[in-house]
Design a protein around this motif. Structure first.
Motif, PDB file in Angstrom:
ATOM      1  N   PRO B  58       0.592  -1.416   0.105  1.00 23.55           N
ATOM      2  CA  PRO B  58       0.272   0.366  -0.045  1.00 23.55           C
ATOM      3  C   PRO B  58       0.758   1.548  -0.233  1.00 23.55           C
ATOM      4  O   PRO B  58       0.250   2.338  -0.386  1.00 23.55           O
ATOM      5  CB  PRO B  58      -0.759  -0.096   1.358  1.00 23.55           C
ATOM      6  CG  PRO B  58      -0.699  -1.203   1.789  1.00 23.55           C
ATOM      7  CD  PRO B  58       0.517  -1.967   1.175  1.00 23.55           C
ATOM      8  N   GLU B  59       1.660   1.355   0.624  1.00 21.03           N
ATOM      9  CA  GLU B  59       2.826   2.162   0.650  1.00 21.03           C
ATOM     10  C   GLU B  59       4.357   1.437   0.346  1.00 21.03           C
ATOM     11  O   GLU B  59       4.543   0.672   1.254  1.00 21.03           O
ATOM     12  CB  GLU B  59       2.871   3.347   1.696  1.00 21.03           C
ATOM     13  CG  GLU B  59       1.056   3.851   1.840  1.00 21.03           C
ATOM     14  CD  GLU B  59       1.766   5.182   0.878  1.00 21.03           C
ATOM     15  OE1 GLU B  59       2.260   6.073   0.571  1.00 21.03           O
ATOM     16  OE2 GLU B  59       0.376   5.865   1.503  1.00 21.03           O
ATOM     17  N   GLU B  61       6.814   2.614   2.479  1.00 17.62           N
ATOM     18  CA  GLU B  61       6.821   1.850   3.837  1.00 17.62           C
ATOM     19  C   GLU B  61       6.590   0.062   4.413  1.00 17.62           C
ATOM     20  O   GLU B  61       8.067   0.069   4.957  1.00 17.62           O
ATOM     21  CB  GLU B  61       6.252   2.968   5.279  1.00 17.62           C
ATOM     22  CG  GLU B  61       7.070   4.644   4.858  1.00 17.62           C
ATOM     23  CD  GLU B  61       7.054   5.078   4.039  1.00 17.62           C
ATOM     24  OE1 GLU B  61       5.686   4.777   3.664  1.00 17.62           O
ATOM     25  OE2 GLU B  61       6.528   6.442   3.706  1.00 17.62           O
ATOM     26  N   GLU B  62       5.508   0.017   3.978  1.00 17.01           N
ATOM     27  CA  GLU B  62       5.223  -1.245   3.823  1.00 17.01           C
ATOM     28  C   GLU B  62       5.874  -2.131   2.474  1.00 17.01           C
ATOM     29  O   GLU B  62       6.058  -3.524   3.135  1.00 17.01           O
ATOM     30  CB  GLU B  62       4.405  -1.251   3.708  1.00 17.01           C
ATOM     31  CG  GLU B  62       3.151  -2.573   4.008  1.00 17.01           C
ATOM     32  CD  GLU B  62       3.434  -3.216   5.975  1.00 17.01           C
ATOM     33  OE1 GLU B  62       3.863  -2.149   6.250  1.00 17.01           O
ATOM     34  OE2 GLU B  62       3.207  -4.724   6.256  1.00 17.01           O
ATOM     35  N   VAL B  64       8.643  -2.045   1.886  1.00 20.41           N
ATOM     36  CA  VAL B  64      10.395  -2.224   2.922  1.00 20.41           C
ATOM     37  C   VAL B  64       9.830  -2.862   4.365  1.00 20.41           C
ATOM     38  O   VAL B  64      10.783  -3.481   4.911  1.00 20.41           O
ATOM     39  CB  VAL B  64      10.729  -1.028   3.568  1.00 20.41           C
ATOM     40  CG1 VAL B  64      12.151  -0.878   4.091  1.00 20.41           C
ATOM     41  CG2 VAL B  64      11.526   0.093   2.139  1.00 20.41           C
ATOM     42  N   ALA B  65       8.846  -2.998   5.222  1.00 20.95           N
ATOM     43  CA  ALA B  65       8.652  -3.699   6.346  1.00 20.95           C
ATOM     44  C   ALA B  65       9.081  -5.504   5.385  1.00 20.95           C
ATOM     45  O   ALA B  65       9.371  -6.519   6.158  1.00 20.95           O
ATOM     46  CB  ALA B  65       7.362  -3.515   6.517  1.00 20.95           C
ATOM     47  N   ASN B  68      12.143  -6.737   3.929  1.00 16.73           N
ATOM     48  CA  ASN B  68      13.562  -6.714   5.566  1.00 16.73           C
ATOM     49  C   ASN B  68      12.992  -8.104   6.146  1.00 16.73           C
ATOM     50  O   ASN B  68      13.540  -9.378   6.340  1.00 16.73           O
ATOM     51  CB  ASN B  68      12.817  -5.876   6.584  1.00 16.73           C
ATOM     52  CG  ASN B  68      13.393  -4.785   6.294  1.00 16.73           C
ATOM     53  OD1 ASN B  68      14.329  -4.383   5.497  1.00 16.73           O
ATOM     54  ND2 ASN B  68      13.236  -3.122   7.263  1.00 16.73           N
ATOM     55  N   LEU B  71      14.118 -10.807   4.318  1.00 14.40           N
ATOM     56  CA  LEU B  71      15.373 -11.200   4.173  1.00 14.40           C
ATOM     57  C   LEU B  71      15.377 -11.745   5.127  1.00 14.40           C
ATOM     58  O   LEU B  71      16.317 -12.687   5.635  1.00 14.40           O
ATOM     59  CB  LEU B  71      15.839 -10.104   3.843  1.00 14.40           C
ATOM     60  CG  LEU B  71      16.279  -9.049   1.862  1.00 14.40           C
ATOM     61  CD1 LEU B  71      16.634  -7.324   2.131  1.00 14.40           C
ATOM     62  CD2 LEU B  71      16.751 -10.133   1.309  1.00 14.40           C
ATOM     63  N   TYR B 159       9.663 -10.095  15.906  1.00 15.25           N
ATOM     64  CA  TYR B 159       9.381  -8.554  14.773  1.00 15.25           C
ATOM     65  C   TYR B 159       8.516  -9.074  14.377  1.00 15.25           C
ATOM     66  O   TYR B 159       7.325  -8.001  14.115  1.00 15.25           O
ATOM     67  CB  TYR B 159      10.007  -7.762  14.998  1.00 15.25           C
ATOM     68  CG  TYR B 159       9.750  -6.823  13.862  1.00 15.25           C
ATOM     69  CD1 TYR B 159       9.498  -5.768  15.280  1.00 15.25           C
ATOM     70  CD2 TYR B 159      10.053  -6.506  12.842  1.00 15.25           C
ATOM     71  CE1 TYR B 159       9.069  -4.939  14.404  1.00 15.25           C
ATOM     72  CE2 TYR B 159       9.052  -5.276  12.026  1.00 15.25           C
ATOM     73  CZ  TYR B 159       9.068  -4.112  13.335  1.00 15.25           C
ATOM     74  OH  TYR B 159       8.075  -2.917  12.671  1.00 15.25           O
ATOM     75  N   ASP B 162       5.054  -8.934  15.782  1.00 17.32           N
ATOM     76  CA  ASP B 162       4.355  -7.978  15.381  1.00 17.32           C
ATOM     77  C   ASP B 162       3.801  -6.729  14.697  1.00 17.32           C
ATOM     78  O   ASP B 162       2.393  -6.612  14.982  1.00 17.32           O
ATOM     79  CB  ASP B 162       5.373  -6.841  16.710  1.00 17.32           C
ATOM     80  CG  ASP B 162       5.299  -5.954  17.125  1.00 17.32           C
ATOM     81  OD1 ASP B 162       4.087  -5.596  18.111  1.00 17.32           O
ATOM     82  OD2 ASP B 162       5.482  -4.398  15.790  1.00 17.32           O
ATOM     83  N   GLN B 166      -0.032  -6.363  14.718  1.00 11.44           N
ATOM     84  CA  GLN B 166      -0.320  -4.463  13.906  1.00 11.44           C
ATOM     85  C   GLN B 166      -1.243  -4.668  12.907  1.00 11.44           C
ATOM     86  O   GLN B 166      -2.457  -3.785  13.299  1.00 11.44           O
ATOM     87  CB  GLN B 166       0.074  -3.876  13.971  1.00 11.44           C
ATOM     88  CG  GLN B 166       1.390  -3.708  15.395  1.00 11.44           C
ATOM     89  CD  GLN B 166       0.887  -2.439  16.254  1.00 11.44           C
ATOM     90  OE1 GLN B 166      -0.132  -2.420  15.971  1.00 11.44           O
ATOM     91  NE2 GLN B 166       1.527  -3.460  17.611  1.00 11.44           N
ATOM     92  N   TRP B 167      -0.978  -5.311  12.579  1.00 12.04           N
ATOM     93  CA  TRP B 167      -2.214  -5.098  10.611  1.00 12.04           C
ATOM     94  C   TRP B 167      -3.205  -6.133  11.084  1.00 12.04           C
ATOM     95  O   TRP B 167      -4.201  -5.512  10.521  1.00 12.04           O
ATOM     96  CB  TRP B 167      -1.611  -5.226   9.935  1.00 12.04           C
ATOM     97  CG  TRP B 167      -0.515  -4.746   8.988  1.00 12.04           C
ATOM     98  CD1 TRP B 167       1.228  -4.280   9.253  1.00 12.04           C
ATOM     99  CD2 TRP B 167      -1.039  -2.881   8.165  1.00 12.04           C
ATOM    100  NE1 TRP B 167       1.257  -3.278   8.586  1.00 12.04           N
ATOM    101  CE2 TRP B 167       0.268  -2.379   8.079  1.00 12.04           C
ATOM    102  CE3 TRP B 167      -2.590  -3.236   7.902  1.00 12.04           C
ATOM    103  CZ2 TRP B 167       0.556  -1.116   7.555  1.00 12.04           C
ATOM    104  CZ3 TRP B 167      -2.912  -1.561   7.687  1.00 12.04           C
ATOM    105  CH2 TRP B 167      -1.478  -1.054   7.586  1.00 12.04           C
ATOM    106  N   ARG B 170      -5.615  -3.697  12.846  1.00 13.92           N
ATOM    107  CA  ARG B 170      -6.257  -2.757  11.726  1.00 13.92           C
ATOM    108  C   ARG B 170      -6.958  -2.839  10.727  1.00 13.92           C
ATOM    109  O   ARG B 170      -8.154  -2.306   9.920  1.00 13.92           O
ATOM    110  CB  ARG B 170      -4.928  -1.615  11.083  1.00 13.92           C
ATOM    111  CG  ARG B 170      -4.107  -0.994  12.372  1.00 13.92           C
ATOM    112  CD  ARG B 170      -2.856  -0.828  12.220  1.00 13.92           C
ATOM    113  NE  ARG B 170      -2.759   0.456  12.351  1.00 13.92           N
ATOM    114  CZ  ARG B 170      -1.709  -0.294  14.280  1.00 13.92           C
ATOM    115  NH1 ARG B 170      -2.017  -0.882  14.501  1.00 13.92           N
ATOM    116  NH2 ARG B 170      -1.328   0.809  15.584  1.00 13.92           N
TER     117      ARG B 170
END
Lengths: 101, 273
Positions: B58-59, B61-62, B64-65, B68, B71, B159, B162, B166-167, B170
């Protein structure tokens, strides 16, 4: 409930990110990012700005909460100190034993 | 170390740590290698799938999340496949690129497609909680290499849990549309959970060197139930899938993942970039 994204111009709000590096003393502004809320902003900041070991603490601040000085008022704001060397503590002899001056 | 606490801060002073956990001279037995292959293939296939999201989330930043997380999983896969390969003189690349579908040992849950964002998050919820429960116990393995790999992985998957939680919250409490989608997604991935908890002859032979899959059923289902309760969602009432990934019988999706994963290495054998 409305559906975010129904309007294609709608985007997540912007957050400013501050990171305290391992051996630094204060949080330093490193950039900005988008996130739907503060909790996810912290997590996005962790993923975007600390993925190479850059920090041990993160602050995020809503970008809209930051008030900036007016770039057009730069002259009045920042040129006044020019020529006022007496404001710098340069005319004093440094006392012995005082470090980090 | 600089004596002066106000001294200069060098951010480019980075010590690169070992990329392969537990990579030493130890050679896995055939049984341990087979077990490491199961875990390694789970991680490899999920990593391959999460990489797809880069540029499509969606963005940014996501992107990259999820990248990560992918990886992290690829790192686990490399350590596990490297160790599995020591039993047969093969490298991690031999195992990743030159085995065919029937030789893979991943469970069906990890093969399920990305779907929409809700499907990826629902799959992340189940896989992350499972991996967290698994690795937090595998650190006590009597096999030092498996224990070392688990010790590195467990912090990373905590992580991932987590992120998924969080998602989940939401999407479940977001809009009518997001709640509809996460409800559908949960029902679609739920049938593949049961396969993860099935003991077989291999895990029984390996005893304390591994974590008995059946020992994970209670902690995983409890952790999932707690998050679903916070999301105000019900566990879907759907029948469990047959599974069989640990014996090399896979869902129809794995072949497509492998085609994409392996095509370059097979078209240009020995190429490096």
């Amino acid at each position: 409930m409305t559906t975010p994204g129904a309007d294609e111009n709608e985007a997540w709000p912007l957050w400013e990110v501050f990171v305290r590096a391992n051996r630094g003393l204060s949080h330093v502004h490193v950039g900005s990012l988008h996130a739907p809320d503060a909790d996810l902003a912290i997590r996005n900041a962790r993923d975007v700005y600390t993925r190479r070991n850059e920090g041990v603490s993160i602050w995020v601040v809503p970008a809209e909460a930051i008030t900036t000085s007016d770039p057009d008022a730069r002259d009045a704001f920042f040129e006044s100190p020019a020529g006022k060397n007496y404001r710098h503590a340069r005319y004093y002899d440094k006392a012995e034993g005082v470090k980090h001056l | 170390m600089n004596e002066d606490p106000h001294g200069e801060v060098a951010v480019d002073e980075v010590e690169l740590s070992e990329e392969l956990a537990g990579a030493g001279t130890s050679v896995a037995s055939d049984d341990v290698a087979e077990y490491a292959l199961r875990l390694g293939d789970d991680a490899l296939i999920l990593a391959q799938q999460l990489g797809w999201w880069i540029s499509r989330a969606p963005e940014l930043e996501e992107d990259v999340a999820l990248g990560n997380i992918g990886l992290d999983l690829l790192g686990h896969a490399r350590s596990l496949l490297h160790y599995a390969g020591t039993a047969s003189g093969r490298t991690e690349d031999d195992l990743a690129y030159w085995r065919d579908e029937r030789e893979f040992r991943c469970a069906w849950l990890f093969e399920q497609p990305n779907g929409d964002f809700a499907h990826t998050i629902a799959r992340q919820l189940l896989t992350s909680i499972y991996l967290d429960a698994l690795y937090s116990r595998l650190v006590h393995s009597t096999d030092p290499t498996l224990a070392a790999i688990a010790a590195k992985a467990v912090k990373e998957v905590a992580y991932h849990v987590d992120h998924a939680e969080q998602w989940m919250l939401r999407l479940a409490h977001g809009t009518d549309e997001s709640r509809r989608r996460i409800t559908v997604a949960l029902a679609d991935v739920w049938p593949y959970l049961d396969e993860l908890f099935r003991d077989d002859a291999l895990t029984e032979r390996l005893g304390d060197a591994v974590v008995a899959p059946s020992a994970l059923r209670a902690p995983v289902t409890d952790a999932v139930a707690a998050i679903l309760a916070a999301c105000d969602l019900q566990a879907p009432a759907v029948p469990f899938a047959a599974g069989g990934g640990r014996e090399g019988r896979h869902s129809s999706y794995l072949g497509y993942h492998l085609a994409e994963l392996q095509v370059l290495a097979r078209q240009h054998p020995g190429a490096s970039w």
